[in-house]
Design a protein around this motif. Sequence first.
Motif, mmCIF file in Angstrom:
data_model
loop_
_atom_site.group_PDB
_atom_site.id
_atom_site.type_symbol
_atom_site.label_atom_id
_atom_site.label_comp_id
_atom_site.label_asym_id
_atom_site.label_seq_id
_atom_site.Cartn_x
_atom_site.Cartn_y
_atom_site.Cartn_z
ATOM 1 N N GLY A 138 4.334 4.946 -3.511
ATOM 2 C CA GLY A 138 5.051 6.651 -3.380
ATOM 3 C C GLY A 138 6.418 6.347 -3.153
ATOM 4 O O GLY A 138 7.161 7.369 -2.087
ATOM 5 N N LEU A 172 0.778 -1.368 0.143
ATOM 6 C CA LEU A 172 0.094 0.069 -0.090
ATOM 7 C C LEU A 172 1.082 0.839 -0.060
ATOM 8 O O LEU A 172 0.328 2.764 -0.149
ATOM 9 N N ALA A 173 2.340 0.931 0.065
ATOM 10 C CA ALA A 173 2.741 2.022 0.260
ATOM 11 C C ALA A 173 3.766 2.128 -0.857
ATOM 12 O O ALA A 173 4.755 3.339 -0.870
ATOM 13 N N ASP A 204 2.564 12.401 -3.676
ATOM 14 C CA ASP A 204 2.070 12.509 -2.650
ATOM 15 C C ASP A 204 0.521 12.912 -3.070
ATOM 16 O O ASP A 204 0.310 13.688 -3.185
ATOM 17 N N ARG A 209 0.570 7.444 -8.330
ATOM 18 C CA ARG A 209 1.713 7.743 -8.631
ATOM 19 C C ARG A 209 1.532 8.756 -8.600
ATOM 20 O O ARG A 209 1.702 9.199 -10.009
ATOM 21 N N PRO A 225 -3.272 9.600 -2.979
ATOM 22 C CA PRO A 225 -4.262 8.152 -2.619
ATOM 23 C C PRO A 225 -3.146 6.945 -2.306
ATOM 24 O O PRO A 225 -2.008 7.509 -3.409
ATOM 25 N N PRO A 226 -3.057 5.919 -2.210
ATOM 26 C CA PRO A 226 -2.981 5.318 -1.753
ATOM 27 C C PRO A 226 -2.002 4.388 -2.840
ATOM 28 O O PRO A 226 -1.035 3.802 -2.990
ATOM 29 N N ASN A 227 -3.128 4.906 -3.980
ATOM 30 C CA ASN A 227 -2.665 3.656 -5.618
ATOM 31 C C ASN A 227 -2.333 4.585 -6.695
ATOM 32 O O ASN A 227 -2.619 3.479 -7.360
#
Length: 364
Positions: A13, A9-10, A348, A354, A350-352
């Motif tokens: 980023g 999930l990270a 920076d 780039r 949403p998690p999904n």
Amino acid sequence: MSGWPKHALAAAGHPDPYPYYRELARDGWRRDEALGLWLAASRRAVDAVMESPACRVRPAREPVPAGIAGAPLGEAFGRWLRMSEGDAHARLRTAVGEGLASLPCDEAELTARRLARAFLATGAVDGLRLDALVDFLPVATLASLLGWPEAALAEAAAGIARVCGALAVDADAVARERGAEACRILLADLAALPAEGWLKRWRAEFAGLDAAVLCANLLGILFQSRDAGAGLLSAGIAWRCLGEWNHADPGEWRARLMLDPVLHHTRRFVAEDIELAGQRLKAGDQVLVLLAAAAHDPAAPEQAMDFGRGRHACPGEALALATARGALQALEQPRPNWRALGGGVTFDGPPNIRMRRFGAGERA
């Protein structure tokens, strides 16, 4: 795994998540107990999940997120094409697909270029200005094509941003309230737009369907255009900061998206016990579908996965690419210092997604 993302999930980023993704793709499947998710990472596993009717976009027991259920935003969410299954989904998909196909990409590209030029003319092209353009243009272009008054485009884009905030996993009561109010205003604005141009074609495609379904799905398309479109545009700008490239060529976009995707994952909920690509899954399991890993699978054909796969593939690919092309054409005109603009890129969003940000240093 030193220096790799903390978890899947990270990854979007992370400065360079692609070695990590390639390792996951070699495994095909992996269970992340800390996240409580199955990771589908190989092209074979991703295709199996995306094509399986047992893998739904929402949990069977919670078709609408609990935090917005019963509110106007929840009602609109429940009508969205990408949140639907079965016969109703098939009919909506046909209507939305034909509605999007009816829009000449040249018109979208010219609209994006015109709006971007007007936006950039009001200030210096610095990192903060780029970030503001990225947040504004995808929604503003689509809203303009639907017939939104030019003076109201900024507020429409801001309203969609509030809807996105309300639907975020970590949204609090204040964010949900702001999103609900923005949803109410946007639906009223959509219902009041004159049936001209592209909107007239949309209404023809939705003939026989409730007008509320049309407005809800147009709101859903505006919602989808925001983060994904912003990520795509920010990627195009970041690549331009590294050197000239042929951003007028859709094929060049797809080639670059294969190597450096914008949409990194989506989520699916397993409705029944099933075996997919050699992995047994149980009803109630959640699967994080790693589209970026599948694009980097060394055992699979090279193919960008940003616009999804299977029944829920995004029909807005041509529109998103046209908007990004128009923006980059506008950005070339003032001849900015590309190297300087790209010197402090951060991630920076949403998690999904780039999402590049260019003005972090300027904010400090």
